[in-house]
Design a protein around this motif. Structure first.
Motif, PDB file in Angstrom:
ATOM      1  N   PHE A   1      46.196  44.401  99.171  1.00 52.76           N
ATOM      2  CA  PHE A   1      46.562  44.525  97.763  1.00 52.76           C
ATOM      3  C   PHE A   1      47.441  45.762  97.567  1.00 52.76           C
ATOM      4  O   PHE A   1      46.981  46.887  97.731  1.00 52.76           O
ATOM      5  CB  PHE A   1      45.319  44.632  96.882  1.00 52.76           C
ATOM      6  N   GLU A   2      48.700  45.507  97.243  1.00 47.62           N
ATOM      7  CA  GLU A   2      49.626  46.586  96.904  1.00 47.62           C
ATOM      8  C   GLU A   2      49.583  46.754  95.394  1.00 47.62           C
ATOM      9  O   GLU A   2      49.876  45.821  94.648  1.00 47.62           O
ATOM     10  CB  GLU A   2      51.035  46.237  97.379  1.00 47.62           C
ATOM     11  N   THR A   3      49.189  47.931  94.931  1.00 45.48           N
ATOM     12  CA  THR A   3      48.975  48.148  93.504  1.00 45.48           C
ATOM     13  C   THR A   3      49.831  49.297  92.971  1.00 45.48           C
ATOM     14  O   THR A   3      50.505  49.999  93.729  1.00 45.48           O
ATOM     15  CB  THR A   3      47.497  48.463  93.210  1.00 45.48           C
ATOM     16  N   SER A   4      49.747  49.492  91.676  1.00 38.56           N
ATOM     17  CA  SER A   4      50.478  50.576  91.026  1.00 38.56           C
ATOM     18  C   SER A   4      49.943  51.947  91.412  1.00 38.56           C
ATOM     19  O   SER A   4      50.569  52.967  91.150  1.00 38.56           O
ATOM     20  CB  SER A   4      50.410  50.407  89.506  1.00 38.56           C
ATOM     21  N   LYS A   5      48.783  52.010  92.071  1.00 46.27           N
ATOM     22  CA  LYS A   5      48.209  53.274  92.522  1.00 46.27           C
ATOM     23  C   LYS A   5      48.262  53.437  94.039  1.00 46.27           C
ATOM     24  O   LYS A   5      47.915  54.491  94.558  1.00 46.27           O
ATOM     25  CB  LYS A   5      46.747  53.371  92.079  1.00 46.27           C
TER      26      LYS A   5
ATOM     27  N   LEU B   1      48.597  42.503  77.233  1.00 43.16           N
ATOM     28  CA  LEU B   1      48.157  43.716  77.926  1.00 43.16           C
ATOM     29  C   LEU B   1      49.241  44.780  77.953  1.00 43.16           C
ATOM     30  O   LEU B   1      48.974  45.964  77.766  1.00 43.16           O
ATOM     31  CB  LEU B   1      47.717  43.363  79.349  1.00 43.16           C
ATOM     32  N   GLY B   2      50.487  44.357  78.189  1.00 44.55           N
ATOM     33  CA  GLY B   2      51.579  45.318  78.236  1.00 44.55           C
ATOM     34  C   GLY B   2      51.808  46.002  76.908  1.00 44.55           C
ATOM     35  O   GLY B   2      52.179  47.187  76.849  1.00 44.55           O
ATOM     36  N   LYS B   3      51.580  45.297  75.826  1.00 43.45           N
ATOM     37  CA  LYS B   3      51.803  45.850  74.487  1.00 43.45           C
ATOM     38  C   LYS B   3      50.664  46.753  74.039  1.00 43.45           C
ATOM     39  O   LYS B   3      50.885  47.861  73.544  1.00 43.45           O
ATOM     40  CB  LYS B   3      51.990  44.712  73.484  1.00 43.45           C
ATOM     41  N   ASP B   4      49.430  46.282  74.207  1.00 44.88           N
ATOM     42  CA  ASP B   4      48.279  47.015  73.665  1.00 44.88           C
ATOM     43  C   ASP B   4      47.583  47.933  74.672  1.00 44.88           C
ATOM     44  O   ASP B   4      46.862  48.850  74.259  1.00 44.88           O
ATOM     45  CB  ASP B   4      47.252  46.012  73.115  1.00 44.88           C
ATOM     46  N   PHE B   5      47.794  47.686  75.968  1.00 45.33           N
ATOM     47  CA  PHE B   5      47.149  48.498  77.011  1.00 45.33           C
ATOM     48  C   PHE B   5      48.167  48.809  78.110  1.00 45.33           C
ATOM     49  O   PHE B   5      48.001  48.401  79.267  1.00 45.33           O
ATOM     50  CB  PHE B   5      45.935  47.746  77.585  1.00 45.33           C
ATOM     51  N   PRO B   6      49.212  49.528  77.758  1.00 39.30           N
ATOM     52  CA  PRO B   6      50.352  49.702  78.677  1.00 39.30           C
ATOM     53  C   PRO B   6      50.052  50.508  79.925  1.00 39.30           C
ATOM     54  O   PRO B   6      50.821  50.439  80.890  1.00 39.30           O
ATOM     55  CB  PRO B   6      51.386  50.403  77.800  1.00 39.30           C
ATOM     56  N   ARG B   7      48.959  51.251  79.940  1.00 36.10           N
ATOM     57  CA  ARG B   7      48.689  52.111  81.101  1.00 36.10           C
ATOM     58  C   ARG B   7      47.682  51.497  82.080  1.00 36.10           C
ATOM     59  O   ARG B   7      47.216  52.179  82.998  1.00 36.10           O
ATOM     60  CB  ARG B   7      48.224  53.494  80.633  1.00 36.10           C
ATOM     61  N   LEU B   8      47.365  50.246  81.897  1.00 34.29           N
ATOM     62  CA  LEU B   8      46.508  49.582  82.883  1.00 34.29           C
ATOM     63  C   LEU B   8      47.200  49.550  84.240  1.00 34.29           C
ATOM     64  O   LEU B   8      48.407  49.290  84.320  1.00 34.29           O
ATOM     65  CB  LEU B   8      46.223  48.138  82.465  1.00 34.29           C
ATOM     66  N   ASP B   9      46.461  49.795  85.300  1.00 31.01           N
ATOM     67  CA  ASP B   9      47.016  49.611  86.640  1.00 31.01           C
ATOM     68  C   ASP B   9      47.029  48.119  86.968  1.00 31.01           C
ATOM     69  O   ASP B   9      46.367  47.305  86.316  1.00 31.01           O
ATOM     70  CB  ASP B   9      46.183  50.381  87.670  1.00 31.01           C
ATOM     71  N   PHE B  10      47.804  47.768  87.988  1.00 30.55           N
ATOM     72  CA  PHE B  10      47.994  46.344  88.283  1.00 30.55           C
ATOM     73  C   PHE B  10      48.279  46.113  89.759  1.00 30.55           C
ATOM     74  O   PHE B  10      48.644  47.031  90.503  1.00 30.55           O
ATOM     75  CB  PHE B  10      49.139  45.772  87.439  1.00 30.55           C
ATOM     76  N   VAL B  11      48.112  44.872  90.173  1.00 31.67           N
ATOM     77  CA  VAL B  11      48.442  44.436  91.529  1.00 31.67           C
ATOM     78  C   VAL B  11      49.929  44.121  91.573  1.00 31.67           C
ATOM     79  O   VAL B  11      50.415  43.290  90.795  1.00 31.67           O
ATOM     80  CB  VAL B  11      47.645  43.173  91.922  1.00 31.67           C
ATOM     81  N   ARG B  12      50.660  44.770  92.446  1.00 32.86           N
ATOM     82  CA  ARG B  12      52.065  44.411  92.634  1.00 32.86           C
ATOM     83  C   ARG B  12      52.158  43.113  93.441  1.00 32.86           C
ATOM     84  O   ARG B  12      52.859  42.176  93.061  1.00 32.86           O
ATOM     85  CB  ARG B  12      52.828  45.525  93.342  1.00 32.86           C
ATOM     86  N   LYS B  13      51.419  43.078  94.548  1.00 36.60           N
ATOM     87  CA  LYS B  13      51.427  41.882  95.403  1.00 36.60           C
ATOM     88  C   LYS B  13      50.168  41.884  96.260  1.00 36.60           C
ATOM     89  O   LYS B  13      49.749  42.918  96.768  1.00 36.60           O
ATOM     90  CB  LYS B  13      52.669  41.852  96.282  1.00 36.60           C
ATOM     91  N   ALA B  14      49.590  40.678  96.418  1.00 30.79           N
ATOM     92  CA  ALA B  14      48.432  40.505  97.302  1.00 30.79           C
ATOM     93  C   ALA B  14      48.790  39.477  98.366  1.00 30.79           C
ATOM     94  O   ALA B  14      49.339  38.421  98.055  1.00 30.79           O
ATOM     95  CB  ALA B  14      47.220  40.042  96.507  1.00 30.79           C
ATOM     96  N   THR B  15      48.475  39.796  99.618  1.00 35.37           N
ATOM     97  CA  THR B  15      48.819  38.907 100.728  1.00 35.37           C
ATOM     98  C   THR B  15      47.679  38.857 101.743  1.00 35.37           C
ATOM     99  O   THR B  15      46.865  39.781 101.851  1.00 35.37           O
ATOM    100  CB  THR B  15      50.084  39.387 101.460  1.00 35.37           C
ATOM    101  N   ILE B  16      47.637  37.759 102.481  1.00 40.61           N
ATOM    102  CA  ILE B  16      46.722  37.650 103.614  1.00 40.61           C
ATOM    103  C   ILE B  16      47.399  38.285 104.819  1.00 40.61           C
ATOM    104  O   ILE B  16      48.528  37.922 105.171  1.00 40.61           O
ATOM    105  CB  ILE B  16      46.384  36.181 103.921  1.00 40.61           C
ATOM    106  N   GLU B  17      46.730  39.235 105.435  1.00 37.92           N
ATOM    107  CA  GLU B  17      47.341  39.880 106.601  1.00 37.92           C
ATOM    108  C   GLU B  17      47.314  38.939 107.800  1.00 37.92           C
ATOM    109  O   GLU B  17      46.365  38.185 107.993  1.00 37.92           O
ATOM    110  CB  GLU B  17      46.589  41.176 106.937  1.00 37.92           C
ATOM    111  N   PRO B  18      48.378  38.976 108.611  1.00 37.44           N
ATOM    112  CA  PRO B  18      48.434  38.112 109.809  1.00 37.44           C
ATOM    113  C   PRO B  18      47.281  38.414 110.755  1.00 37.44           C
ATOM    114  O   PRO B  18      46.875  39.572 110.876  1.00 37.44           O
ATOM    115  CB  PRO B  18      49.783  38.484 110.449  1.00 37.44           C
TER     116      PRO B  18
END
Length: 216
Positions: free
Chosen positions: A48-52, A199-216
């Motif tokens: 999981f690649e996230t905003s943090k 969420l973007g309008k009312d809770f703009p500072r929530l962190d999020f998943v950029r991309k989730a992948t199954i590792e090889p």
């Protein structure tokens, strides 16, 4: 010269078309939960690649086969991409798993899976499905911030654990806390109906998943 340029343009167009076609196929799959029924490997890792930052979950199918299979199909097909961590309660857990596009999240609301027996405890770093009662698991999951053994007897069956990046999970923004109506955080019904626009309008500072992948 013209021929070479033409070949280059064709190759470039083909290269662009391949990921576009894959994205369309992925989107079509997500609109049909019944089609995503691949059995997961005995163990696998989801990145999981996230905003943090990045964290990795190792899933053990023997712990909770139904949950492990569902998670595998969701990650593999991009369901968690751009998903918000909408319920973050310090010292307890972080919850996510409602797709930001209401057209995608809608068919999954009733795509329930059977409960798994609880074979592992809800320890710090372990991941589990959220439920609303027996056999009600769909796509929402949570990661325990602490040892929450009290959840075990309520039927919450962990299916994996964070094996790297737990420090990233710990840093996910908890300022909004518990969700509405009990807290001042996001209303799950509105997330389902309005998605990331709400969420973007009312809770703009929530962190999020950029991309989730199954590792090889």
């Amino acid at each position: 010269m013209t021929i070479r340029a033409g070949i280059f343009a064709l190759c470039a167009a083909t290269a662009l078309a391949i990921p576009a076609a894959a994205a369309l196929a992925q989107s079509a799959n997500l609109a049909n939960p019944a089609a995503l029924n691949e059995q997961a490997p005995a163990t696998y890792k989801a990145r999981f690649e996230t905003s943090k930052g990045t964290f990795v979950i190792e899933v053990n199918r023997a712990w909770a086969p139904n949950g492990a299979d569902r998670f595998y199909n969701l990650v593999k097909n991009g369901f968690y991409d751009d998903v918000r961590f909408f319920r973050v309660i310090s010292g307890f857990m972080v919850q996510f798993g409602i797709n930001g596009d209401p057209k995608i999240s809608a068919p999954w609301r009733t795509a329930r899976i059977k409960d798994d027996p609880v074979r592992q405890s809800n320890k710090r770093g372990y991941i589990t499905y959220a439920t609303s009662g027996p056999d009600s698991r769909t796509t929402q999951v949570f990661i325990n911030f602490a040892d929450n053994a009290g959840l075990d007897g309520q039927g919450f069956a962990p299916f994996g654990r964070v094996i790297s990046g737990m420090d990233v999970v710990d840093k996910l923004n908890a300022e909004y806390g518990e969700g509405a109506p009990r807290g001042r955080g996001p209303d799950q019904f509105r997330i389902q109906q309005e998605g990331n626009a709400y969420l973007g309008k009312d809770f703009p500072r929530l962190d999020f998943v950029r991309k989730a992948t199954i590792e090889p």
